[in-house]
Design an enzyme around this catalytic site. Structure first.
Site, PDB file in Angstrom:
ATOM      1  N   LYS A  58       0.861  -1.183   0.000  1.00  0.00           N
ATOM      2  CA  LYS A  58       0.000   0.000   0.000  1.00  0.00           C
ATOM      3  C   LYS A  58       0.895   1.229   0.000  1.00  0.00           C
ATOM      4  CE  LYS A  58      -1.558   2.828   2.774  1.00  0.00           C
ATOM      5  NZ  LYS A  58      -1.560   4.032   1.862  1.00  0.00           N
ATOM      6  N   GLY A  65       7.353   6.066   7.584  1.00  0.00           N
ATOM      7  CA  GLY A  65       6.572   7.293   7.596  1.00  0.00           C
ATOM      8  C   GLY A  65       6.710   8.013   8.918  1.00  0.00           C
ATOM      9  N   SER A  66       5.662   8.668   9.330  1.00  0.00           N
ATOM     10  CA  SER A  66       5.724   9.519  10.513  1.00  0.00           C
ATOM     11  C   SER A  66       5.654   8.706  11.801  1.00  0.00           C
ATOM     12  CB  SER A  66       4.583  10.530  10.495  1.00  0.00           C
ATOM     13  OG  SER A  66       3.343   9.890  10.744  1.00  0.00           O
ATOM     14  N   VAL A  69       1.885   7.960  12.824  1.00  0.00           N
ATOM     15  CA  VAL A  69       1.226   6.854  12.120  1.00  0.00           C
ATOM     16  C   VAL A  69       1.871   5.525  12.501  1.00  0.00           C
ATOM     17  CG1 VAL A  69       0.686   5.871   9.857  1.00  0.00           C
ATOM     18  CG2 VAL A  69       0.499   8.338  10.228  1.00  0.00           C
ATOM     19  N   GLY A  70       3.192   5.498  12.612  1.00  0.00           N
ATOM     20  CA  GLY A  70       3.867   4.268  13.008  1.00  0.00           C
ATOM     21  C   GLY A  70       3.425   3.793  14.380  1.00  0.00           C
ATOM     22  N   GLU A  99      10.091   2.391  10.365  1.00  0.00           N
ATOM     23  CA  GLU A  99      11.147   3.397  10.149  1.00  0.00           C
ATOM     24  C   GLU A  99      10.438   4.732  10.152  1.00  0.00           C
ATOM     25  OE1 GLU A  99      13.062   6.125   8.006  1.00  0.00           O
ATOM     26  OE2 GLU A  99      13.232   4.572   6.461  1.00  0.00           O
ATOM     27  N   CYS A 102      14.057  11.372   5.400  1.00  0.00           N
ATOM     28  CA  CYS A 102      14.135  11.098   6.837  1.00  0.00           C
ATOM     29  C   CYS A 102      15.528  11.371   7.369  1.00  0.00           C
ATOM     30  CB  CYS A 102      13.722   9.662   7.122  1.00  0.00           C
ATOM     31  SG  CYS A 102      14.790   8.416   6.380  1.00  0.00           S
ATOM     32  N   GLU A 132      10.388  17.552  13.319  1.00  0.00           N
ATOM     33  CA  GLU A 132      10.604  17.399  11.889  1.00  0.00           C
ATOM     34  C   GLU A 132       9.767  18.396  11.091  1.00  0.00           C
ATOM     35  OE1 GLU A 132      11.504  13.323   9.446  1.00  0.00           O
ATOM     36  OE2 GLU A 132       9.617  13.445  10.511  1.00  0.00           O
TER      37      GLU A 132
END
Length: 492
Positions: A185, A237-238, A241-242, A259, A293, A394
């Protein structure tokens, strides 16, 4: 403007999902528009916007394909990966063009991403004959003891928009070599590149159902996490969300590989090669418009060389040319969408309220010669408090915070003050300081007197602290995510 033709147009099937070898629309018929961030008038296509039904069908297809794929063994599975690598090489320029068009990065950067993806695939293929276990002494006579790995099963691969080919590749390749089947996805901001990748594996003869592609956003991601037939989720990702993925699957012990974000520092000591440090910071902060990143978002500079460093840096940043990625004269690309533009502008405004001073940039690019797009001025701020939001969180845009340090120990303290730990870099002429920095910097990827972005394709892409959870990617350790260990004792 000197732009070159770079208008790869998605073919109709690439707008769809790939499920069990068939290109199909989302069940609900919903679509999402994909627009070139360098030119809002350039609509790439209307891609599938998937939901839970689409994800469940893809997972079912992957689960059905799993026994046959696992039985193939790693050496046979590697043959499919090698074939995909050859096709990717033949279509490299097509991929680079698509990446630039939908993500925005410079064509040279996109070509570099394609090359990195091929290197990761080559490295993974080479692991096929190493993916085994060990024999061990037995405590009884006439007994054979050994260990081996098995694939964990169906995995969900959730990839971001900033590296729309490389990051899916370094998830798909080890997933497939390990014997897992997968549902990819990708980010809804870069669906075309993911469709091209799925197409390459299909052209390489990969059996139906082994790799499935589901386009979409939050609903598709949540369905992937919730599906009980999914054994693991690899996500890039962020942090927010992780964390949600990890928490969402915790009740069923879902395996996760995460990651996450970074707030990376380049430490410039008072004995540093200033020109070398400036060049490293320039590329690290403004390459790909800071959307990495491992991007350099902080320069932690000893006050004894601060003015010299700033004078040289600002002169070079102010001269950077911002423009479309397919314009050979462009040096900084647009950011990916309007939300990233606003986030960067908000971060700059917040830093100014905290006392920081803008030395260059700080706003949108005002150039009537550019098409309407997501263009930001490369921005440098000085006098940024080490504990301010800009120095701690970030931004993911072309914004550099310059933070003062009073000596080496203070610089390392500041560099380590953030919750992230993706990349850490030091510029110094002192060998003892170099080794001390490598020992003390709280980051997964460490650099001395060189740009601090990323690592080689055969070195672990890994962070520490809140930047990483689970085994690192692009490394032999990745098999500890996609496989599980078993031990066996056989008496005879």
């Amino acid at each position: 403007m000197g732009r070159v033709p770079n208008r790869y147009t998605a073919r109709p099937h690439q707008l769809l999902n790939l499920v069990d070898g068939q290109w199909v629309p989302a069940e609900a018929g919903q679509t999402r528009e994909n627009v070139n961030p360098a030119d809002f008038g350039d609509v790439i296509g209307e891609f599938a916007e998937s939901g839970g039904v689409d994800v469940d069908r893809a997972v079912d297809a992957a689960a059905d394909a799993l026994p046959r794929w696992r039985a193939a063994g790693p050496i046979r599975r590697a043959e499919y990966l090698a074939a995909a690598g050859r096709i990717l090489g033949e279509r490299a320029e097509e991929f680079a063009s698509a990446i630039t068009r939908e993500q925005g990065k410079l064509l040279t950067e996109a070509r570099g991403e394609v090359a990195r993806s091929r290197a990761v695939l080559d490295f993974t293929v080479g692991q096929a004959r190493l993916l085994g276990g060990v024999t061990a002494p037995a405590e009884e006579e006439r007994t054979f003891a050994y260990t081996f790995r098995r694939p964990i099963g169906v995995v969900g691969l959730v990839s971001p928009w900033n590296f729309p080919l490389a990051i899916p590749m370094w998830k798909v390749a080890p997933a497939l070599l390990s014997g897992c089947t997968a549902v990819l996805k990708p980010s809804p901001l870069t669906p075309l590149t993911a469709a091209l990748l799925a197409e390459v594996f299909q052209e390489a003869g990969l059996p139906d159902g082994v790799l499935n592609l589901v386009q979409g956003d939050v609903a598709a991601g949540e369905a992937l996490v919730a599906n009980p037939r999914v054994a693991g989720i690899s996500f890039t990702g962020s942090l927010a969300v992780g964390t949600a993925i990890h928490v969402g699957g915790a009740h069923r012990l879902l395996r996760t590989q995460l990651e996450l974000g970074g707030k990376n520092a380049v430490v410039v000591c008072d004995d540093a090669d200033i020109d070398g440090a400036v060049s490293a910071v320039l590329g690290g902060a403004f390459g790909q418009a800071g959307q990495r990143c491992s991007a350099t978002s902080r320069a932690v500079v000893d006050v004894r060389v601060r003015e010299e460093f700033l004078d040289r840096l600002v002169a070079r940043v102010a001269a950077l040319r911002v423009g479309p990625g397919d314009d050979p004269d462009s040096q900084v690309c647009p950011v990916v969408n309007e939300a990233r533009v606003q986030a960067a502008l908000d971060a700059v405004a917040g830093a100014q309220r905290a006392g920081a001073k803008v030395l260059c940039g700080g706003g949108r690019v005002d150039d009537p010669g550019l098409p309407q797009g997501c263009y930001l001025q490369p921005t440098v701020l000085r006098d940024v408090p080490w504990d301010s939001e800009l120095a701690q969180e970030e931004v993911f845009g072309p914004v550099l915070a310059v933070v003062d340090a009073d000596g080496f120990d203070d610089a390392l303290r500041i560099a380590n003050s953030v919750r992230y730990g993706m990349s850490g870099t030091v510029f110094t002429a002192s060998q003892s300081r170099a080794f001390a920095a490598v020992e003390r910097l709280e980051a997964g990827m460490l650099h001395v007197n060189r740009p601090g972005v990323g690592a080689y394709a055969h070195l672990p892409h890994v962070g520490s602290k809140a930047s990483q959870y689970g085994p690192p990617e692009c490394s032999p350790q990745v098999w500890d995510f996609y496989t599980e260990w078993h031990s066996a004792c056989m008496s005879y």
